[in-house]
Design a protein around this motif. Structure first.
Motif, PDB file in Angstrom:
ATOM      1  N   LEU A 166       0.854  -1.181   0.000  1.00 36.68           N
ATOM      2  CA  LEU A 166       0.000   0.000   0.000  1.00 36.68           C
ATOM      3  C   LEU A 166       0.893   1.235   0.000  1.00 36.68           C
ATOM      4  O   LEU A 166       1.953   1.233   0.630  1.00 36.68           O
ATOM      5  CB  LEU A 166      -0.878   0.014   1.250  1.00 36.68           C
ATOM      6  CG  LEU A 166      -1.915  -1.100   1.388  1.00 36.68           C
ATOM      7  CD1 LEU A 166      -2.296  -1.280   2.849  1.00 36.68           C
ATOM      8  CD2 LEU A 166      -3.154  -0.775   0.564  1.00 36.68           C
ATOM      9  N   TYR A 167       0.458   2.302  -0.664  1.00 36.84           N
ATOM     10  CA  TYR A 167       1.284   3.503  -0.666  1.00 36.84           C
ATOM     11  C   TYR A 167       0.440   4.735  -0.969  1.00 36.84           C
ATOM     12  O   TYR A 167      -0.608   4.656  -1.600  1.00 36.84           O
ATOM     13  CB  TYR A 167       2.416   3.393  -1.695  1.00 36.84           C
ATOM     14  CG  TYR A 167       1.965   3.447  -3.141  1.00 36.84           C
ATOM     15  CD1 TYR A 167       2.097   4.613  -3.898  1.00 36.84           C
ATOM     16  CD2 TYR A 167       1.388   2.335  -3.753  1.00 36.84           C
ATOM     17  CE1 TYR A 167       1.677   4.663  -5.216  1.00 36.84           C
ATOM     18  CE2 TYR A 167       0.959   2.381  -5.070  1.00 36.84           C
ATOM     19  CZ  TYR A 167       1.105   3.543  -5.794  1.00 36.84           C
ATOM     20  OH  TYR A 167       0.673   3.597  -7.106  1.00 36.84           O
ATOM     21  N   ASN A 168       0.918   5.866  -0.483  1.00 32.50           N
ATOM     22  CA  ASN A 168       0.280   7.151  -0.754  1.00 32.50           C
ATOM     23  C   ASN A 168       0.795   7.656  -2.095  1.00 32.50           C
ATOM     24  O   ASN A 168       1.991   7.889  -2.262  1.00 32.50           O
ATOM     25  CB  ASN A 168       0.617   8.142   0.370  1.00 32.50           C
ATOM     26  CG  ASN A 168      -0.087   9.478   0.207  1.00 32.50           C
ATOM     27  OD1 ASN A 168      -0.492   9.860  -0.881  1.00 32.50           O
ATOM     28  ND2 ASN A 168      -0.222  10.188   1.303  1.00 32.50           N
ATOM     29  N   THR A 169      -0.104   7.859  -3.030  1.00 31.62           N
ATOM     30  CA  THR A 169       0.290   8.275  -4.378  1.00 31.62           C
ATOM     31  C   THR A 169       0.928   9.662  -4.407  1.00 31.62           C
ATOM     32  O   THR A 169       1.563  10.035  -5.389  1.00 31.62           O
ATOM     33  CB  THR A 169      -0.930   8.269  -5.317  1.00 31.62           C
ATOM     34  OG1 THR A 169      -1.962   9.094  -4.751  1.00 31.62           O
ATOM     35  CG2 THR A 169      -1.467   6.845  -5.494  1.00 31.62           C
ATOM     36  N   GLY A 170       0.763  10.424  -3.325  1.00 31.08           N
ATOM     37  CA  GLY A 170       1.326  11.770  -3.289  1.00 31.08           C
ATOM     38  C   GLY A 170       2.668  11.881  -2.602  1.00 31.08           C
ATOM     39  O   GLY A 170       3.214  12.979  -2.484  1.00 31.08           O
ATOM     40  N   GLU A 171       3.237  10.753  -2.137  1.00 27.76           N
ATOM     41  CA  GLU A 171       4.524  10.782  -1.445  1.00 27.76           C
ATOM     42  C   GLU A 171       5.654  10.348  -2.384  1.00 27.76           C
ATOM     43  O   GLU A 171       5.679   9.201  -2.849  1.00 27.76           O
ATOM     44  CB  GLU A 171       4.504   9.872  -0.210  1.00 27.76           C
ATOM     45  CG  GLU A 171       3.761  10.466   0.970  1.00 27.76           C
ATOM     46  CD  GLU A 171       4.121   9.797   2.281  1.00 27.76           C
ATOM     47  OE1 GLU A 171       5.283   9.342   2.431  1.00 27.76           O
ATOM     48  OE2 GLU A 171       3.253   9.723   3.166  1.00 27.76           O
ATOM     49  N   ASP A 172       6.581  11.248  -2.650  1.00 26.77           N
ATOM     50  CA  ASP A 172       7.699  10.949  -3.550  1.00 26.77           C
ATOM     51  C   ASP A 172       8.541   9.782  -3.055  1.00 26.77           C
ATOM     52  O   ASP A 172       8.991   8.946  -3.846  1.00 26.77           O
ATOM     53  CB  ASP A 172       8.603  12.185  -3.700  1.00 26.77           C
ATOM     54  CG  ASP A 172       7.948  13.276  -4.541  1.00 26.77           C
ATOM     55  OD1 ASP A 172       7.063  12.937  -5.348  1.00 26.77           O
ATOM     56  OD2 ASP A 172       8.320  14.446  -4.383  1.00 26.77           O
ATOM     57  N   ASN A 173       8.759   9.726  -1.735  1.00 27.39           N
ATOM     58  CA  ASN A 173       9.590   8.647  -1.209  1.00 27.39           C
ATOM     59  C   ASN A 173       8.937   7.290  -1.422  1.00 27.39           C
ATOM     60  O   ASN A 173       9.607   6.282  -1.642  1.00 27.39           O
ATOM     61  CB  ASN A 173       9.902   8.865   0.282  1.00 27.39           C
ATOM     62  CG  ASN A 173       8.690   8.680   1.172  1.00 27.39           C
ATOM     63  OD1 ASN A 173       7.619   9.185   0.871  1.00 27.39           O
ATOM     64  ND2 ASN A 173       8.856   7.963   2.264  1.00 27.39           N
ATOM     65  N   ASP A 222       6.207   4.633   4.237  1.00 28.11           N
ATOM     66  CA  ASP A 222       5.216   5.591   3.740  1.00 28.11           C
ATOM     67  C   ASP A 222       4.517   6.169   4.965  1.00 28.11           C
ATOM     68  O   ASP A 222       3.935   5.428   5.764  1.00 28.11           O
ATOM     69  CB  ASP A 222       4.219   4.857   2.831  1.00 28.11           C
ATOM     70  CG  ASP A 222       3.125   5.755   2.299  1.00 28.11           C
ATOM     71  OD1 ASP A 222       2.327   6.269   3.120  1.00 28.11           O
ATOM     72  OD2 ASP A 222       3.042   5.933   1.068  1.00 28.11           O
ATOM     73  N   ASN A 223       4.559   7.480   5.143  1.00 28.51           N
ATOM     74  CA  ASN A 223       4.044   8.090   6.363  1.00 28.51           C
ATOM     75  C   ASN A 223       2.552   7.857   6.568  1.00 28.51           C
ATOM     76  O   ASN A 223       2.107   7.607   7.687  1.00 28.51           O
ATOM     77  CB  ASN A 223       4.334   9.587   6.345  1.00 28.51           C
ATOM     78  CG  ASN A 223       5.814   9.876   6.306  1.00 28.51           C
ATOM     79  OD1 ASN A 223       6.562   9.429   7.164  1.00 28.51           O
ATOM     80  ND2 ASN A 223       6.260  10.603   5.290  1.00 28.51           N
ATOM     81  N   THR A 224       1.782   7.912   5.503  1.00 28.66           N
ATOM     82  CA  THR A 224       0.335   7.723   5.619  1.00 28.66           C
ATOM     83  C   THR A 224      -0.003   6.296   6.031  1.00 28.66           C
ATOM     84  O   THR A 224      -0.815   6.072   6.933  1.00 28.66           O
ATOM     85  CB  THR A 224      -0.357   8.067   4.286  1.00 28.66           C
ATOM     86  OG1 THR A 224      -0.040   9.416   3.930  1.00 28.66           O
ATOM     87  CG2 THR A 224      -1.865   7.909   4.394  1.00 28.66           C
ATOM     88  N   ILE A 225       0.622   5.333   5.371  1.00 25.66           N
ATOM     89  CA  ILE A 225       0.337   3.932   5.669  1.00 25.66           C
ATOM     90  C   ILE A 225       0.895   3.535   7.040  1.00 25.66           C
ATOM     91  O   ILE A 225       0.232   2.840   7.819  1.00 25.66           O
ATOM     92  CB  ILE A 225       0.909   2.996   4.578  1.00 25.66           C
ATOM     93  CG1 ILE A 225       0.428   3.432   3.185  1.00 25.66           C
ATOM     94  CG2 ILE A 225       0.526   1.543   4.855  1.00 25.66           C
ATOM     95  CD1 ILE A 225      -1.084   3.470   3.031  1.00 25.66           C
ATOM     96  N   ALA A 226       2.102   3.987   7.341  1.00 22.95           N
ATOM     97  CA  ALA A 226       2.711   3.652   8.631  1.00 22.95           C
ATOM     98  C   ALA A 226       1.875   4.166   9.795  1.00 22.95           C
ATOM     99  O   ALA A 226       1.797   3.522  10.851  1.00 22.95           O
ATOM    100  CB  ALA A 226       4.126   4.212   8.705  1.00 22.95           C
ATOM    101  N   SER A 227       1.245   5.316   9.597  1.00 22.66           N
ATOM    102  CA  SER A 227       0.403   5.877  10.659  1.00 22.66           C
ATOM    103  C   SER A 227      -0.841   5.027  10.908  1.00 22.66           C
ATOM    104  O   SER A 227      -1.463   5.130  11.969  1.00 22.66           O
ATOM    105  CB  SER A 227      -0.026   7.292  10.293  1.00 22.66           C
ATOM    106  OG  SER A 227       1.085   8.146  10.192  1.00 22.66           O
TER     107      SER A 227
END
Length: 322
Positions: A166-173, A222-227
Motif C-alpha cells: 500500500l502507498y500514498n500516491t502523493g509521497e515521492d519517497n 510511507d508516512n500515511t500507511i505507517a500511521s
C-alpha cells in the motif's frame, strides 16, 4: 591626562567589543522542527536529534520549536512560513513532504534546512546530489535495504508468490520505493501488487482489496500507511495474512518481522549536521547526505504462532525475538 583618557576609552571599547562578541556566540539558536505526522519512526528522529545535541554538548544552546503538520500540506506550508517569518536559525524537517515545504519556504533566505526520514533526496528535488547537496539543504536518508527485506519475506514464507504494498500516491519517497521493489522483486521469485491511496480515509478499503490477492503485505516507509499500521495489520491478520514492515517503530501492532534501521540513530546523525551548521559554520551545500545505517532483525514468535507460520532456523539464529 588627555592621552590617558583616550587610552582608557580605547580599552573600554575593546572590552565592550569582546563582550558583545561573547554574547553573540552564546546566543540561543532557534531550531524550527516540522514533523509531518505523528508516528513512532518520525518521532524517533526528533528524539534522536535531542539525544545527539545533548551528547554534542549544545543542548542548552538551542531552543526547539516543534510543530506537527498532521499529514497536511497546507499546514506544513503555514508552519514553515512562520518559521521563516520568525527568522529561526535552522529548520529541521522530518519526512519528505515537510522537507519540500521547508526548502520552498527558505528559498531566497539564508536559513539552512536539515531533513530526516527522506528516502531519496535527489529524486525529491531536495539536493543536487547526495555527496554534494549544493543548496541550503542537507540531511539524513532513511533508505531501507529493500533487497534484504524482500529476501527475508521469501526466507520466512518460501511458498509465497505475491507481495502487496500500500502507498500514498502523493509521497515521492513511496514512489521511489515502489520503483526499487519492482526492480528487485523478481530476483526473489516474487510478484508485486500495489494499491495506491490518496488519504488515510482510503486505507481500509484499499487493504481489503489488496489482501484478497496477495500472500503477505509489506509496509514501506510511507508516512500515511505507517500511521495506520494497526488498522492494516488488523485487516491482514483477520485474513490470516502476515505483515512485514520496513521499519520497526510500530512492531507491537502485530508485525511478523522487520529488518529495520534505527530512526533514533538517524536523528543523532542529523544532530551532528545541525551542530556543524550552527556552531562550526559549515555550509549545508558541502555536507553530504547521510544514507541509512545498521539494521536489526525483529521477529514476533506470537504472531508467527497465531498465523501458523513456522520460523526457519536461519531466521531464529540471528533475530531478536519479541
Amino acid at each position: 591626562m588627555k592621552k590617558a583618557m583616550i587610552s582608557l576609552l580605547l580599552v573600554l571599547l575593546l572590552l565592550v567589543g569582546c563582550t558583545a562578541k561573547k554574547g553573540d556566540n552564546n546566543t540561543i539558536k532557534k531550531i524550527g522542527v516540522i514533523l509531518w505526522v505523528d508516528h513512532p519512526a518520525l518521532n524517533d528522529t526528533l528524539e534522536g536529534l535531542k539525544t545527539g545535541l545533548k551528547e554534542l554538548g549544545v543542548e542548552d544552546k538551542v531552543e526547539l520549536i516543534v510543530k506537527n503538520a498532521n499529514d497536511d500540506a497546507s499546514n506544513a506550508n503555514m508552519i514553515v512560513d512562520q518559521f521563516v517569518n520568525d527568522k529561526v536559525d535552522l529548520i529541521y524537517a522530518i519526512a519528505t513532504p515537510a522537507a519540500q515545504a521547508a526548502m520552498s519556504a527558505t528559498d531566497g533566505t539564508d536559513i539552512p534546512v536539515v531533513f530526516n526520514a527522506v528516502t531519496d533526496a535527489e529524486s525529491a528535488g531536495l539536493v543536487e546530489s547526495n555527496n554534494k547537496p549544493g543548496g541550503n539543504v542537507t540531511g539524513v536518508s532513511d533508505m531501507v535495504p529493500v533487497d534484504k527485506q524482500l529476501g527475508l519475506i521469501k526466507e520466512i514464507l518460501p511458498n509465497a508468490k505475491k507481495v502487496g504494498v500500500l502507498y500514498n500516491t502523493g509521497e515521492d519517497n513511496s514512489l521511489h520505493q515502489i520503483k526499487q521493489i519492482e526492480e528487485l522483486i523478481g530476483k526473489h521469485d516474487l510478484e508485486l501488487l500495489t494499491q495506491g491511496v490518496s488519504s488515510s480515509a482510503d486505507i481500509a478499503l484499499a487493504t481489503e482489496s489488496l489482501i484478497a490477492n496477495v500472500d503477505t503485505l509489506y509496509i514501506i516507509t510511507d508516512n500515511t500507511i505507517a500511521s495506520a499500521t494497526s488498522q492494516v495489520v488488523g485487516i491482514a491478520n483477520e485474513a490470516n495474512k502476515p505483515v512485514f514492515m520496513a521499519e520497526a517503530g510500530q512492531f507491537e501492532h502485530g508485525i511478523l518481522a522487520s529488518d529495520s534501521i534505527s530512526y533514533l540513530l538517524l536523528g543523532e546523525s542529523a544532530a551532528q549536521q545541525t551542530h556543524d551548521i550552527l556552531f562550526e559554520g559549515k555550509n549545508p551545500a558541502d555536507i553530504a547526505v547521510v544514507i541509512g545505517g545498521k539494521t536489526e532483525l525483529l521477529v514476533s514468535e506470537s504472531v508467527a504462532k497465531n498465523l501458523g507460520i513456522e520460523l526457519p532456523k536461519s531466521v531464529l539464529e540471528r533475530a531478536t525475538l519479541k
